[in-house]
Design a protein around this motif. Structure first.
Motif, PDB file in Angstrom:
ATOM      1  N   THR A 253       7.583 -13.311   0.094  1.00 11.31           N
ATOM      2  CA  THR A 253       6.602 -12.232   0.544  1.00 11.31           C
ATOM      3  C   THR A 253       6.498 -11.912   2.344  1.00 11.31           C
ATOM      4  N   ASP A 254       7.187 -10.859   2.492  1.00  8.21           N
ATOM      5  CA  ASP A 254       7.136 -10.514   4.046  1.00  8.21           C
ATOM      6  C   ASP A 254       7.356  -8.904   3.999  1.00  8.21           C
ATOM      7  N   ASP A 255       6.843  -8.365   5.047  1.00  6.86           N
ATOM      8  CA  ASP A 255       6.822  -6.630   5.143  1.00  6.86           C
ATOM      9  C   ASP A 255       8.174  -6.388   5.948  1.00  6.86           C
ATOM     10  N   ALA A 256       8.600  -7.576   6.482  1.00  3.47           N
ATOM     11  CA  ALA A 256      10.038  -7.188   7.391  1.00  3.47           C
ATOM     12  C   ALA A 256      11.066  -7.333   6.551  1.00  3.47           C
TER      13      ALA A 256
ATOM     14  N   MET B 126       4.536 -16.789   2.164  1.00  4.58           N
ATOM     15  CA  MET B 126       3.551 -15.777   2.532  1.00  4.58           C
ATOM     16  C   MET B 126       3.389 -15.286   3.966  1.00  4.58           C
ATOM     17  N   ASP B 127       3.929 -14.232   4.329  1.00  5.76           N
ATOM     18  CA  ASP B 127       3.643 -13.903   5.739  1.00  5.76           C
ATOM     19  C   ASP B 127       1.926 -13.423   5.853  1.00  5.76           C
ATOM     20  N   ILE B 128       1.546 -13.347   6.890  1.00  6.78           N
ATOM     21  CA  ILE B 128       0.131 -12.941   7.042  1.00  6.78           C
ATOM     22  C   ILE B 128      -0.233 -11.700   7.311  1.00  6.78           C
ATOM     23  N   THR B 129       0.470 -11.011   8.354  1.00  5.29           N
ATOM     24  CA  THR B 129       0.281  -9.577   9.018  1.00  5.29           C
ATOM     25  C   THR B 129       1.142  -8.639   8.082  1.00  5.29           C
ATOM     26  N   MET B 130       0.522  -7.919   7.079  1.00  9.13           N
ATOM     27  CA  MET B 130       1.254  -7.083   6.324  1.00  9.13           C
ATOM     28  C   MET B 130       0.353  -5.792   5.935  1.00  9.13           C
ATOM     29  N   PRO B 131       1.085  -4.693   5.713  1.00 10.62           N
ATOM     30  CA  PRO B 131       0.189  -3.298   5.278  1.00 10.62           C
ATOM     31  C   PRO B 131      -0.338  -3.787   4.011  1.00 10.62           C
TER      32      PRO B 131
HETATM   33 MG   LIG Z   1       4.456  -8.955   8.745  1.00 11.07          MG
END
Ligand SMILES: [Mg+2]
Length: 118
Positions: free
Chosen positions: A8-11, A53-58
């Motif tokens: 899980t990561d937004d990047a 798990m990433d933390i900062t995500m939309p």
């Molecule tokens: Mg992120």
């Protein structure tokens, strides 16, 4: 045992490099999620052995996603991989139910150690 892992990561770049490392170590990547909501959906679909798990995500951040996944499965294994290394974020992630925390940028061996541990 061959671990099945959900990334899980937004990047996109981070998802790609995590997949490369995880597969190189001989584990299976079952899917990739782009935010917390997506991670919850894909956790239910795949029932992976471990979630990165990433933390900062939309849409939904990693802390909220950890809480929801732990509601679905209290023994879910979730490894936070984030650049948000200040103490309050680490503490919040662990209280939410994370099994471990890796700070970006990280070394391959740190990732491997954590994947073996959980
Ligand atoms: Mg992120």
């Amino acid at each position: 045992m061959m671990k099945r892992i959900l990334i899980t990561d937004d990047a996109a770049f981070m998802r790609m490099s995590l997949r490369k490392m995880i597969e190189k170590f001989g584990f299976e990547v079952v899917d990739e999620a782009v935010n917390g909501l997506d991670a919850i959906k894909k956790y239910q679909k795949w029932q992976p052995d471990l979630v990165t798990m990433d933390i900062t995500m939309p849409e939904m951040n990693g802390i909220d996603a950890i809480r929801e996944i732990k509601k679905l499965n209290p023994i879910a294994k979730i490894l936070v991989i984030s650049a948000m290394g200040n103490e309050s974020f680490v503490k919040e992630a662990l209280i939410a139910g994370a099994s471990g925390f890796i700070l970006k940028p990280f070394k391959e061996e740190d990732l491997l150690k954590n994947l073996m541990k959980f």
